[in-house]
Design a protein around this motif. Structure first.
Motif, PDB file in Angstrom:
ATOM      1  N   LEU A 107       0.828  -1.208   0.000  1.00  0.00           N
ATOM      2  CA  LEU A 107       0.000   0.000   0.000  1.00  0.00           C
ATOM      3  C   LEU A 107       0.862   1.257   0.000  1.00  0.00           C
ATOM      4  O   LEU A 107       0.536   2.244  -0.663  1.00  0.00           O
ATOM      5  N   VAL A 108       1.976   1.207   0.736  1.00  0.00           N
ATOM      6  CA  VAL A 108       2.889   2.353   0.759  1.00  0.00           C
ATOM      7  C   VAL A 108       3.519   2.554  -0.618  1.00  0.00           C
ATOM      8  O   VAL A 108       3.611   3.689  -1.125  1.00  0.00           O
ATOM      9  N   LEU A 109       3.934   1.454  -1.239  1.00  0.00           N
ATOM     10  CA  LEU A 109       4.529   1.546  -2.572  1.00  0.00           C
ATOM     11  C   LEU A 109       3.496   2.017  -3.597  1.00  0.00           C
ATOM     12  O   LEU A 109       3.827   2.758  -4.530  1.00  0.00           O
ATOM     13  N   ALA A 110       2.245   1.580  -3.426  1.00  0.00           N
ATOM     14  CA  ALA A 110       1.177   2.038  -4.322  1.00  0.00           C
ATOM     15  C   ALA A 110       0.991   3.544  -4.192  1.00  0.00           C
ATOM     16  O   ALA A 110       0.845   4.253  -5.200  1.00  0.00           O
ATOM     17  N   TYR A 111       0.992   4.039  -2.959  1.00  0.00           N
ATOM     18  CA  TYR A 111       0.857   5.485  -2.745  1.00  0.00           C
ATOM     19  C   TYR A 111       2.023   6.229  -3.396  1.00  0.00           C
ATOM     20  O   TYR A 111       1.822   7.252  -4.076  1.00  0.00           O
ATOM     21  N   ALA A 112       3.240   5.705  -3.218  1.00  0.00           N
ATOM     22  CA  ALA A 112       4.416   6.359  -3.789  1.00  0.00           C
ATOM     23  C   ALA A 112       4.343   6.383  -5.309  1.00  0.00           C
ATOM     24  O   ALA A 112       4.670   7.399  -5.947  1.00  0.00           O
TER      25      ALA A 112
ATOM     26  N   HIS B 265       1.758  -4.432 -12.286  1.00  0.00           N
ATOM     27  CA  HIS B 265       2.532  -5.631 -11.974  1.00  0.00           C
ATOM     28  C   HIS B 265       2.367  -6.027 -10.513  1.00  0.00           C
ATOM     29  O   HIS B 265       2.147  -7.211 -10.207  1.00  0.00           O
ATOM     30  N   GLN B 266       2.454  -5.050  -9.620  1.00  0.00           N
ATOM     31  CA  GLN B 266       2.418  -5.378  -8.198  1.00  0.00           C
ATOM     32  C   GLN B 266       1.041  -5.843  -7.739  1.00  0.00           C
ATOM     33  O   GLN B 266       0.919  -6.593  -6.765  1.00  0.00           O
ATOM     34  N   SER B 267      -0.014  -5.433  -8.438  1.00  0.00           N
ATOM     35  CA  SER B 267      -1.371  -5.800  -8.025  1.00  0.00           C
ATOM     36  C   SER B 267      -1.883  -7.051  -8.721  1.00  0.00           C
ATOM     37  O   SER B 267      -3.029  -7.450  -8.517  1.00  0.00           O
ATOM     38  N   ALA B 268      -1.035  -7.697  -9.531  1.00  0.00           N
ATOM     39  CA  ALA B 268      -1.492  -8.796 -10.379  1.00  0.00           C
ATOM     40  C   ALA B 268      -2.027  -9.983  -9.590  1.00  0.00           C
ATOM     41  O   ALA B 268      -2.940 -10.673 -10.045  1.00  0.00           O
ATOM     42  N   SER B 269      -1.474 -10.230  -8.422  1.00  0.00           N
ATOM     43  CA  SER B 269      -1.853 -11.425  -7.660  1.00  0.00           C
ATOM     44  C   SER B 269      -2.906 -11.147  -6.589  1.00  0.00           C
ATOM     45  O   SER B 269      -3.241 -12.032  -5.802  1.00  0.00           O
ATOM     46  N   LEU B 270      -3.432  -9.941  -6.564  1.00  0.00           N
ATOM     47  CA  LEU B 270      -4.340  -9.562  -5.487  1.00  0.00           C
ATOM     48  C   LEU B 270      -5.769 -10.007  -5.762  1.00  0.00           C
ATOM     49  O   LEU B 270      -6.218 -10.039  -6.918  1.00  0.00           O
ATOM     50  N   ALA B 271      -6.487 -10.319  -4.699  1.00  0.00           N
ATOM     51  CA  ALA B 271      -7.918 -10.567  -4.798  1.00  0.00           C
ATOM     52  C   ALA B 271      -8.627  -9.238  -5.046  1.00  0.00           C
ATOM     53  O   ALA B 271      -8.060  -8.169  -4.769  1.00  0.00           O
ATOM     54  N   PRO B 272      -9.862  -9.260  -5.545  1.00  0.00           N
ATOM     55  CA  PRO B 272     -10.552  -8.006  -5.862  1.00  0.00           C
ATOM     56  C   PRO B 272     -10.614  -7.014  -4.704  1.00  0.00           C
ATOM     57  O   PRO B 272     -10.392  -5.815  -4.901  1.00  0.00           O
ATOM     58  N   LYS B 273     -10.894  -7.472  -3.497  1.00  0.00           N
ATOM     59  CA  LYS B 273     -10.968  -6.547  -2.351  1.00  0.00           C
ATOM     60  C   LYS B 273      -9.601  -5.943  -2.044  1.00  0.00           C
ATOM     61  O   LYS B 273      -9.485  -4.766  -1.730  1.00  0.00           O
ATOM     62  N   GLN B 274      -8.562  -6.774  -2.137  1.00  0.00           N
ATOM     63  CA  GLN B 274      -7.214  -6.271  -1.919  1.00  0.00           C
ATOM     64  C   GLN B 274      -6.827  -5.286  -3.019  1.00  0.00           C
ATOM     65  O   GLN B 274      -6.171  -4.268  -2.765  1.00  0.00           O
ATOM     66  N   ALA B 275      -7.236  -5.607  -4.238  1.00  0.00           N
ATOM     67  CA  ALA B 275      -6.938  -4.707  -5.362  1.00  0.00           C
ATOM     68  C   ALA B 275      -7.621  -3.367  -5.185  1.00  0.00           C
ATOM     69  O   ALA B 275      -7.056  -2.326  -5.536  1.00  0.00           O
ATOM     70  N   PHE B 276      -8.832  -3.381  -4.650  1.00  0.00           N
ATOM     71  CA  PHE B 276      -9.531  -2.111  -4.396  1.00  0.00           C
ATOM     72  C   PHE B 276      -8.703  -1.238  -3.453  1.00  0.00           C
ATOM     73  O   PHE B 276      -8.502  -0.039  -3.711  1.00  0.00           O
ATOM     74  N   LYS B 277      -8.205  -1.829  -2.365  1.00  0.00           N
ATOM     75  CA  LYS B 277      -7.397  -1.074  -1.405  1.00  0.00           C
ATOM     76  C   LYS B 277      -6.090  -0.597  -2.048  1.00  0.00           C
ATOM     77  O   LYS B 277      -5.653   0.531  -1.814  1.00  0.00           O
ATOM     78  N   TYR B 278      -5.490  -1.484  -2.843  1.00  0.00           N
ATOM     79  CA  TYR B 278      -4.219  -1.133  -3.473  1.00  0.00           C
ATOM     80  C   TYR B 278      -4.389   0.070  -4.402  1.00  0.00           C
ATOM     81  O   TYR B 278      -3.637   1.050  -4.322  1.00  0.00           O
ATOM     82  N   TRP B 279      -5.384  -0.010  -5.285  1.00  0.00           N
ATOM     83  CA  TRP B 279      -5.570   1.076  -6.248  1.00  0.00           C
ATOM     84  C   TRP B 279      -6.171   2.324  -5.599  1.00  0.00           C
ATOM     85  O   TRP B 279      -5.997   3.433  -6.113  1.00  0.00           O
ATOM     86  N   LEU B 280      -6.831   2.140  -4.461  1.00  0.00           N
ATOM     87  CA  LEU B 280      -7.273   3.310  -3.699  1.00  0.00           C
ATOM     88  C   LEU B 280      -6.052   4.067  -3.176  1.00  0.00           C
ATOM     89  O   LEU B 280      -5.998   5.303  -3.219  1.00  0.00           O
TER      90      LEU B 280
END
Length: 511
Positions: A16-21, A48-63
């Motif tokens: 999540l920190v890397l996504a924010y950066a 690339h970093q979000s490729a293995s995430l479940a949909p809920k995790q991906a929502f948080k990541y891209w948020l």
């Protein structure tokens, strides 16, 4: 050591920190930095970093990614609340953060849907589904709750090599292409380089072909324009005691340039309702006529109990030389702003919000809305298609108001609300894209910058320094004909994106 770093990078919180950066880095792709490759790299990294995430995790990541984009990219919003809105700094930053969090919901939705429809890295996920969802959510961000189409991915190409393609498919079309390129770059991590190897020459060819699809050519005429930048401090803008000094300053700055065909004053250069300044307007009307020119000025027009953020024309409408001036103050040859800025020009839930803070009770924050399509302004025989301030960010509105006879695009603004921040510079690059899309030169007159002239290819040819009073005089070659975007708009890109998303949803259900 490297293994520890990799393990740390794959920890949920670290992601999540890397996504924010990564999101924050995208701010460097826009004005004033315009380091366009960073948007591609940041988006590819997040894909690339979000490729293995479940949909809920991906929502948080891209948020988190989106929050990085907007909390840094539009951090300038808090300036208007802090300096001019009467809010404590901590409160203005908190409100800016809430806005950024809301805007981050759109990339979060795109990321979540992507992982539902195409959960594994593939050509389908990276090159079709992701660009389609990214484009659809950017489009939605441009109209939901009146819309905030700032920092579209396509604007990262304002100084980039793909800019000419906007004349075919618009800025949203560029957003689709940028997202697709990022998807191809992300595939390199899996040693799948073929898609990028194909995409680069194809896009290079498309960039070369784009001007050939345009019917825009010089019409053989030029117009001499004087853009007046008053540099009136925002603290004085709505002070009744400053009204006459402000109007006289604009007239004094204009007087040496009366040889120009067209003189343009910025948004609300006359900061009062039309009926309060009739004597000044009628005098300026006669002066313009005697000097064979026209003055286009921002003003508060009123019709009955309705007040509008408007542009009016003083002096000569139909010809450069006329026996009499045309302005009558009856609402003819007037443009009324359609796309109003929330809080600044109208207050939703005003009975609840206005008592809370001065920010919700700013001067002139109760405007009425003009029509979506309006006639071009007529000045010294030329047809001018205007947009006031914020509405330059809405390409379909500009396209709807342009016609076969439109000679010039005009946008006026008062960006003094945002001080020395990046906001006015981002505003300027958005205006540049409208010229590319519509194939017309654009002039931009502002209170304190950026006042500039843009050619039909979206290049700034002349500009005034910010935060100085001055007049920019330019001879502008006029154009005729249409770009492909003028004819088809952004709908083909949106329809394609919708069909890709629909096909992915059907495929997911079938499989």
């Amino acid at each position: 050591m490297l293994n520890k770093f990799r393990a740390l990078a794959h920890h949920p919180r670290s992601k999540l920190v890397l996504a924010y950066a990564a999101g924050a880095i995208t701010a460097l792709s826009f004005a004033p930095y315009s380091i366009w490759p960073l948007y591609l790299i940041a988006l590819a990294f997040a894909l690339h970093q979000s490729a293995s995430l479940a949909p809920k995790q991906a929502f948080k990541y891209w948020l988190s990614f989106g929050f990085g984009c907007f909390s840094v990219g539009i951090s300038w919003v808090h300036v208007s609340m802090d300096v001019y809105g009467g809010m404590p700094l901590i409160a203005s930053i908190a409100l800016m953060a809430l806005l950024a969090l809301y805007l981050a919901l759109y990339p979060a939705l795109a990321g979540c849907l992507m992982q539902r429809l195409a959960p594994k890295t593939s050509l389908l996920r990276n090159l079709l589904v992701f660009p389609a969802l990214w484009t659809l959510t950017e489009w939605a961000r441009g109209w939901v709750l009146t819309g905030f189409p700032w920092l579209w991915a396509g604007y990262s190409q304002t100084e980039g090599p793909l800019k000419p393609i906007a004349s075919m498919f618009g800025t949203l079309g560029l957003s689709f292409i940028v997202a697709m390129l990022a998807g191809a770059i992300a595939l390199l991590a899996f040693k799948r380089w073929q898609s990028l190897a194909i995409a680069v020459p194809v896009l290079a060819a498309l960039t070369f072909i784009a001007p050939l699809t345009s019917q825009v050519t010089p019409n053989g005429e030029t117009i001499k324009v004087a853009l007046v930048q008053g540099n009136i401090p925002q603290s004085m803008k709505w002070d009744p005691d400053a009204l006459w000094p402000t109007m006289l300053k604009y007239m004094d700055l204009s007087r040496p340039e009366f040889s120009a065909d067209l003189i343009i004053w910025p948004e609300a250069a006359i900061p009062a309702p039309e009926y309060m300044v009739k004597d000044f307007l009628y005098n300026a009307n006669k002066v313009a006529n005697l000097n064979d020119t026209a003055i286009v000025t921002g003003i508060i027009s009123n019709h009955g109990d309705a007040f509008y953020n408007s542009l009016i024309v003083l002096g000569n409408y139909s010809h450069k030389q006329q026996s009499e001036a045309d302005y009558l103050g009856d609402g003819s040859n007037e443009f009324k702003k359609h796309h109003l800025l929330p809080i600044g020009e109208f207050v939703p839930f005003e009975s609840l919000l206005r008592p809370l803070a001065p920010f919700f009770n700013l001067p002139m924050s109760s405007f009425n809305r003009g029509d979506f399509t309006q006639p071009n302004l007529n000045a010294v025989g030329h047809q001018i298609s205007p947009a006031i301030c914020y509405e330059i960010a809405f390409p379909e509105q500009l396209r709807a108001n342009m016609n076969d006879n439109t000679d010039l695009l005009l946008t006026v603004s008062n960006d003094a609300w945002f001080g020395t921040s990046n906001g006015p510079l981002q505003h300027m690059e958005i205006a540049q894209m409208r010229s590319v899309e519509l194939g017309r030169p654009l002039v931009r007159a502002t209170n304190n910058g950026v006042t500039a002239v843009v050619d039909e290819e979206g290049n700034i040819t002349q500009q005034l320094p910010q935060f100085e009073a001055g007049v920019l005089v330019a001879d502008i070659a006029l154009m005729k004909g249409h770009t492909l975007f003028t004819t088809i708009g952004q709908w083909p890109v949106l329809i394609l994106s919708f069909l890709i998303a629909l096909a992915a949803a059907i495929r997911k259900k079938v499989l």
